[in-house]
Scaffold this active site. Structure first.
Site, short mmCIF file in Angstrom:
data_model
loop_
_atom_site.label_atom_id
_atom_site.label_comp_id
_atom_site.label_asym_id
_atom_site.label_seq_id
_atom_site.Cartn_x
_atom_site.Cartn_y
_atom_site.Cartn_z
N GLY A 255 45.52 -72.12 -98.15
CA GLY A 255 46.85 -72.82 -98.56
C GLY A 255 47.62 -73.20 -97.48
CG ASP A 279 40.73 -67.25 -88.31
OD1 ASP A 279 40.39 -66.45 -87.45
OD2 ASP A 279 41.65 -67.95 -87.89
CB ALA A 313 48.39 -66.34 -84.88
N GLY A 314 45.53 -67.16 -86.62
CA GLY A 314 44.62 -66.57 -87.84
C GLY A 314 45.34 -66.48 -89.37
#
Length: 381
Positions: A255, A279, A313-314
């Protein structure tokens, strides 16, 4: 142990089967069927699970999830060693991920070679660890994302060869920017070694991306993120990947990385070729706060992980949450489950996983009607 599960909606291989049962013998699927056929196997079962009683009348039985791109969870980062990998894997297994590739962020070649070798050792004792994914260092500096730009490098033959050799056949995926000098030759070397080459963290246009696919690349790393977008006059890597039946398209369905409409469009554009990945970084399943992703500091606020400059970041995603997000976006449940199971398994050369057909390892997830995990089983690889 022989295990019998009955009275479930079996979702497998892109299909949904009502009132299904499954018999597991010695860690593998022995038989499956529908209706009351399970009763004939009661005496052969050491454990019997009534799925409807355990997870509700609309309980879903699916293959165990396979994550081919994740960096940690439960407060632990995969880059930090075997114990950290075990900690993070325990968190993700509780959310249905029975097998996973361990993704490594960019580091020095010495550190990456050491970590890849350690993961190779771990695969010998932990069948839930499928091998390693080198998301760096062969990335475009302009699309480095949460990778330290000072440690990025061109895919020189010596560097590529050293990392593949350190993995002893367990490197499953290498992300590479195909516009870098020597990238196409590196892709050929990676795939010849039995790993999947993935296009990602790139400034490539559609034509360069197609050349990478023709050289052997078969995965697009987290579509839309860290690459040129999809434009009606410049289709970019996503346009090239969705139009190529050889390519699996990674998607982060949290999302945040993608709007739900884009998620639905990708599934429609690449049917049977979408892999829902996490991720995930260390904060998955843990509290907001400050974390490290490789050498970079990450601030997690309201479950969203960002660098100081605002770069995502991930994620803090788990695969069961990705399933719920995909279904809420309009993706049919069987297609969403396939994107968590058979498709990612096939993308890394493990077609034996991600299925509950007879003979397959009995990795299975039982979910309730809200698609929340009730039980997880891991079979024999």
């Amino acid at each position: 142990m022989n295990h019998l599960v009955h009275s479930a909606r079996l979702v497998d291989d892109g299909h949904e089967i009502a009132d299904a049962w499954l018999l597991v013998r010695d860690g593998r699927v022995a038989e499956r069927g529908t209706g009351d056929g399970w009763r004939a196997h009661v005496t052969a079962a050491d454990e019997i699970t009534d799925a409807a009683a355990a997870a509700g009348p609309r309980a879903v039985l699916a293959p165990g999830f396979v994550d081919i791109h994740g960096h940690g969870g439960g407060g632990a980062a995969y880059d930090d060693g075997a114990e950290a990998i075990r900690t993070a894997r325990a968190l993700h297994r509780a959310h249905g991920t029975t097998r996973a590739v361990v993704s490594l962020v960019t580091a020095s070649l010495d550190d990456l070679a050491r970590r890849v070798a350690m993961i190779a050792d771990l695969t010998e004792t932990d069948p839930g660890v499928l091998g390693s994914h080198l998301e760096g260092p062969f990335l475009d500096p302009g699309h480095h994302g949460a990778h330290d730009p000072d440690l990025l490098a061109a895919p020189a033959p010596d560097a590529v060869g050293r990392l593949l050799e350190a993995g002893r056949g367990t490197v499953r995926q290498v992300t590479i920017a195909p516009e870098l000098p020597g990238a196409l030759s590196a892709i050929e070397r990676i795939t010849t070694a039995g790993a999947a080459a993935a296009v990602g963290h790139t400034d490539a246009d559609a034509d360069v991306t197609r050349r990478a696919f023709d050289a052997g690349a078969t995965i697009l790393t987290h579509a839309f993120n860290a690459m040129p977008g999809l434009h009606h006059r410049a289709p970019g890597p996503v346009g090239a990947a969705t139009g190529d039946p050889r390519v699996t398209v990674e998607v982060i369905a949290d999302g945040v990385h993608l709007h739900p409409d884009i998620l639905r469009i990708v599934f429609a554009a690449a049917p049977g070729r979408v892999a829902l990945v996490t991720d995930a970084m260390a904060a998955a399943g843990s509290a907001d706060g400050e974390y490290l992703l490789g050498a970079l500091r990450v601030q997690v606020e309201n479950t969203v992980a960002r660098l100081a400059d605002g770069t995502i970041a991930g994620s803090t995603l788990t695969q069961d949450a990705a399933l719920r997000t995909a279904v809420a976006a309009g993706v049919p449940l069987p297609e969403a489950v396939r994107a968590l199971t058979a498709t990612p398994a096939r993308a890394i050369g493990r077609p034996d996983l991600g299925s509950l057909q007879p003979g397959a390892p009995a990795d299975a997830v039982l979910l309730d009607e809200a698609l929340r995990v009730s039980r997880v089983w891991t079979g024999r690889a």
